[in-house]
Design an enzyme around this catalytic site. Structure first.
Site, PDB file in Angstrom:
ATOM      1  N   THR A  88       4.679   0.934  -4.650  1.00 52.96           N
ATOM      2  CA  THR A  88       4.213  -0.432  -4.900  1.00 52.96           C
ATOM      3  C   THR A  88       4.245  -0.808  -6.381  1.00 52.96           C
ATOM      4  OG1 THR A  88       2.887  -0.435  -2.881  1.00 52.96           O
ATOM      5  CG2 THR A  88       2.291  -2.046  -4.556  1.00 52.96           C
ATOM      6  N   LYS A 113       0.831  -1.211   0.000  1.00 49.35           N
ATOM      7  CA  LYS A 113       0.000   0.000   0.000  1.00 49.35           C
ATOM      8  C   LYS A 113       0.864   1.259   0.000  1.00 49.35           C
ATOM      9  CE  LYS A 113      -3.960  -2.312   1.645  1.00 49.35           C
ATOM     10  NZ  LYS A 113      -4.107  -3.175   0.504  1.00 49.35           N
ATOM     11  N   CYS A 114       1.897   1.242  -0.811  1.00 48.61           N
ATOM     12  CA  CYS A 114       2.903   2.311  -0.842  1.00 48.61           C
ATOM     13  C   CYS A 114       2.869   2.975  -2.215  1.00 48.61           C
ATOM     14  CB  CYS A 114       4.274   1.668  -0.583  1.00 48.61           C
ATOM     15  SG  CYS A 114       5.694   2.750  -0.764  1.00 48.61           S
ATOM     16  N   GLY A 115       3.257   4.239  -2.261  1.00 46.16           N
ATOM     17  CA  GLY A 115       3.357   4.928  -3.544  1.00 46.16           C
ATOM     18  C   GLY A 115       4.342   4.258  -4.493  1.00 46.16           C
TER      19      GLY A 115
END
Length: 162
Positions: A38, A34-36
């Site tokens: 990803t 759930k990371c920018g």
């Protein structure tokens, strides 16, 4: 001390010695769903598919230390990576990469390849470490460095390992 002295638990719960990767060029990366960053899974998988037969292994270590961006269970992480990015490279159980509970492998990687201005801590998800076929930590890449930035130094190491 060498990278081959470490072991880690796969995302399926099996303990694997990094000795199994002796003779391979490795990219070791802390990941999050759930990371920018990803979408880098896609680039990492493309590199893996292109260079695996030449001796490349990518080892993904989910980490929930940065903004709670890896909240899922191992099963949820594995399914997410497979369904959304077609990830086939090895994934491991969730680890800490900083602090007192940091996985020893990441403590070793940070010591051998410090970050900007010699900092040891990992700043965010998708920090990538390039390791040569003899187990030497060669280079550290920042989270913002796209996986494609690894191709040139990685290709050189793959040619040297043949």
């Amino acid at each position: 001390m060498s990278i081959y002295e470490f072991s880690a638990q796969t995302i399926k719960g099996e303990t694997v010695s990094l000795e199994e990767y002796r003779g391979k060029v490795l990219v070791i990366v802390n990941t999050a769903s759930k990371c920018g960053f990803t979408p880098q899974y896609k680039g990492l998988e493309a590199i893996y598919k292109k260079y695996q037969e030449q001796g490349l292994e990518i080892l993904g270590f989910p980490c929930d230390q940065f903004g709670h961006q890896e909240p899922g269970s191992e099963n949820e992480i594995s399914e997410f990576c497979e369904i959304n990015f077609g990830v086939t490279f090895p994934l491991f159980s969730k680890v800490d990469v900083n602090g007192g509970n940091a996985h020893p492998l990441f403590t070793y990687l940070k010591d051998k390849a410090p970050g900007l201005l010699g900092s040891k801590g990992i700043k965010w998800n998708f920090t990538k470490f390039l390791v040569d076929a003899e187990g030497n930590v060669v280079q550290r890449f920042a989270p913002k460095d796209a996986p494609e930035k690894l191709i040139k130094p990685m290709s050189k190491l793959l040619k040297e390992s043949v």
